[in-house]
Design a protein around this motif. Structure first.
Motif, short mmCIF file in Angstrom:
data_model
loop_
_atom_site.label_atom_id
_atom_site.label_comp_id
_atom_site.label_asym_id
_atom_site.label_seq_id
_atom_site.Cartn_x
_atom_site.Cartn_y
_atom_site.Cartn_z
N ASN A 93 0.80 -1.21 0.00
CA ASN A 93 0.00 0.00 0.00
C ASN A 93 0.84 1.27 0.00
OD1 ASN A 93 -3.12 -0.49 0.29
ND2 ASN A 93 -2.06 -2.17 1.33
N ILE A 95 3.19 2.48 1.97
CA ILE A 95 3.42 3.20 3.21
C ILE A 95 4.87 2.99 3.64
CG2 ILE A 95 2.77 3.40 5.64
CD1 ILE A 95 -0.03 2.34 4.75
N ASP A 117 5.15 7.23 7.71
CA ASP A 117 4.99 8.54 7.09
C ASP A 117 3.56 9.06 7.16
OD1 ASP A 117 3.95 6.78 5.18
OD2 ASP A 117 5.08 7.63 3.51
N SER A 118 2.59 8.17 7.28
CA SER A 118 1.19 8.58 7.43
C SER A 118 0.48 7.63 8.39
CB SER A 118 0.47 8.59 6.08
OG SER A 118 -0.92 8.83 6.29
N ASP A 120 -2.51 7.98 9.75
CA ASP A 120 -3.91 7.78 9.36
C ASP A 120 -4.02 6.73 8.27
OD1 ASP A 120 -4.85 9.67 11.18
OD2 ASP A 120 -4.75 11.31 9.74
N ARG A 121 -3.15 6.79 7.31
CA ARG A 121 -3.17 5.82 6.20
C ARG A 121 -2.86 4.42 6.69
NH1 ARG A 121 -4.52 3.58 2.02
NH2 ARG A 121 -3.11 3.06 0.34
N ILE A 122 -1.85 4.26 7.53
CA ILE A 122 -1.50 2.92 8.01
C ILE A 122 -2.65 2.34 8.84
CG2 ILE A 122 -0.24 3.50 10.12
CD1 ILE A 122 1.81 1.34 9.30
N ASP A 124 -5.86 3.01 8.47
CA ASP A 124 -6.90 2.62 7.50
C ASP A 124 -6.56 1.30 6.82
OD1 ASP A 124 -8.35 4.91 8.11
OD2 ASP A 124 -7.69 6.01 6.32
N VAL A 125 -5.33 1.17 6.36
CA VAL A 125 -4.91 -0.04 5.64
C VAL A 125 -4.96 -1.26 6.56
CG1 VAL A 125 -2.89 -1.16 4.61
CG2 VAL A 125 -3.55 1.14 3.88
N GLU A 128 -8.55 -2.17 7.20
CA GLU A 128 -9.11 -2.71 5.96
C GLU A 128 -8.76 -4.18 5.80
OE1 GLU A 128 -7.87 -1.41 1.63
OE2 GLU A 128 -8.61 0.32 2.77
#
Length: 142
Positions: A93, A95, A117-118, A120-122, A124-125, A128
């Motif tokens: 993904n 990240i 680095d993110s 919020d993104r990690i 979410d992933v 998910e």
């Protein structure tokens, strides 16, 4: 899901880590996980503690340079390939992981602390893909 981590600058001299752990003990602050990266002259102690804001305050009052950083804690199976599967999902993904450290207890799970680095993104992933995240209540003292 976001956990506060303390990063503490430590001079590389005998007794400095003992002094720090003594201060935390005297203030009833538990250490759940830690990692030390060192050079010849100094080290950076990264740790998850039961009361991060109180720990930062008391350590600063005692002359330590402290920074609070947000990290994510991920739970993985404590078996061969458990970490790899999670890291593969993160890599697939896109990240980037800045750093991480891990610990395992006697059961069949390991906890991995990640600075990415993110965040919020990690989060979410990982959600998910149905990976378990460490909750602040799992490590903070009430």
């Amino acid at each position: 899901m976001i956990i506060k981590q303390l990063s503490v600058f430590l001079e590389n001299r005998t007794g400095r880590l003992t002094e720090l752990t003594g201060i935390l003990a005297e203030n009833d602050i538990n250490i759940s996980a830690f990692s030390i990266a060192d050079t010849t002259d100094y080290g950076i102690l990264r740790m998850i503690v039961g009361r991060p804001d109180a720990a930062a305050d008391v350590l600063r009052k005692n002359g330590f340079a402290v920074r609070i950083t947000d990290v994510v804690g991920m739970i993985v199976p404590h078996k061969p390939g458990g970490l790899h599967k999670a890291l593969q999902i993160i890599s697939d993904n896109g990240i980037a992981i800045d750093y991480m450290y891990a610990f395992a207890s006697g059961d069949c799970k390991a906890t991995v602390v990640i600075r990415a680095d993110s965040l919020d993104r990690i989060i979410d992933v990982l959600q998910e893909h149905k990976l378990e995240l460490l909750q602040a209540g799992d490590v903070y003292q009430l």
